[in-house]
Design an enzyme around this catalytic site. Structure first.
Site, short mmCIF file in Angstrom:
data_model
loop_
_atom_site.label_atom_id
_atom_site.label_comp_id
_atom_site.label_asym_id
_atom_site.label_seq_id
_atom_site.Cartn_x
_atom_site.Cartn_y
_atom_site.Cartn_z
CG HIS A 74 -0.32 0.19 2.52
ND1 HIS A 74 0.36 -0.82 3.16
CD2 HIS A 74 -0.26 1.26 3.34
CE1 HIS A 74 0.81 -0.38 4.32
NE2 HIS A 74 0.45 0.89 4.45
CB CYS A 88 0.62 2.82 12.43
SG CYS A 88 1.04 2.38 10.74
#
Length: 312
Positions: free
Chosen positions: A118, A241
């Site tokens: 990604h 994240c």
């Protein structure tokens, strides 16, 4: 491999991605000893730092190629040479590098290298681990002979093919893409540097083309992101994240920044899909939002009145 030989010492850095840091914490509970190298103020660890930390019982060195928050590029080839000379396995987290800068595992001298699809516009949830021939890997999932027995289970063929296609597209005319994105990045850095009491985080030159990280004194990163989002600017205040955390970035703290400065950080990621008009829009919006937030900040008032000294 190292553990079977009685070697249970691992070297990494204090500003690795949490995917590595949390894994190291788990390994410590299994009897491994971990040395986290300090990061220099410019966000770069040196081969000399690594060489000085290697011991007789060192099993592995793992250092990211490009930091995910500030974009600094580490001297992986130099570190790889040190590890080869010392007979220590070397892994690099190249998730932020593959598809954005040239990556040659042989030239880098790495034993293992990890990547994620990604990050170069491939499908999410797909990644790859390069392992040099001769490196013994422990099985991740037992029960099948898929992927040479290392990860049993039916392969995600669409994901694998999607990653390969995305990577092929990403590295096509990579030099041209890097030059274009670097131009956008430099315009962005030059513009944001005009904001008083701002700071570019990480080395100015040793960085991936598309990552810019700034701190602005006297404001909170969360408020900055909310107002920028309202103006159509998608940004983050650290790693995506850890976007749900209100704690200051561990990366910026590792650079030696105090908590009150690390809280006011902004990370912008750009690539060849972005335009100069979008950079102009960012450079219009960020100063406006910073001024607005500072106008209603009691912390900024104290700084401006001289009651508290400026740190940037």
């Amino acid at each position: 491999m190292g553990a079977r030989k009685g070697k249970k010492h691992i070297i990494s850095t204090a500003f690795e991605h949490h995917a590595v840091l949390h894994t190291l914490e788990k390994l410590k509970k299994q009897g491994f000893e971990v040395t986290l190298l300090d990061v220099h103020e410019n966000g770069v660890v040196t081969a000399q730092d690594v060489a000085g930390a290697i011991r007789e019982d060192t099993a592995l060195v793992t250092i990211m190629m490009v930091n995910n928050e500030i974009g600094t590029i580490q001297p992986i080839a130099e570190i790889g040479k040190v590890c080869r000379e010392k007979g220590v396995l070397f892994h690099t987290d190249a998730v932020q590098a593959v598809g954005h800068v040239p990556v040659d595992v042989k030239a880098l001298g790495v034993d293992m290298l990890s990547m994620a699809a990604h990050k170069f516009h491939g499908p999410k949830g797909v990644g790859a681990l390069y392992a040099r021939k001769g490196v013994i890997l422990t099985n991740v999932i037992e029960g099948g002979q898929q992927e040479r027995g290392k990860r049993g289970g039916t392969e995600n063929i669409p994901g694998v093919v999607g990653m390969a296609a995305a990577l092929e597209e990403a590295v096509t005319d990579l030099d041209g893409k890097m030059a274009y994105v670097t131009g956008l990045r430099e315009k962005l850095i030059n513009g944001l540097s005009q904001i008083p009491h701002s700071r570019l985080n990480g080395d100015r030159e040793k960085r991936v083309p598309g990552t810019v990280n700034f701190c602005f004194e006297g404001i909170e990163g969360e408020g900055l992101l909310l107002w920028l989002d309202a103006k159509g600017v998608a940004a983050s205040s650290g790693s995506a994240c850890t976007s749900g955390s209100l704690d200051p970035s561990h990366v910026l703290l590792a650079l030696g920044l105090p908590h009150e400065i690390a809280h006011g950080s902004l990370r912008l990621s750009i690539d060849a899909c972005n335009t100069e008009e979008e950079i102009d829009h960012i450079l219009k919006c960020v100063p406006e939002v910073v001024d607005y937030l500072r106008d209603m900040s009691p912390v900024w008032d104290e700084l401006e009145r001289g009651e508290t000294p400026h740190l940037i």
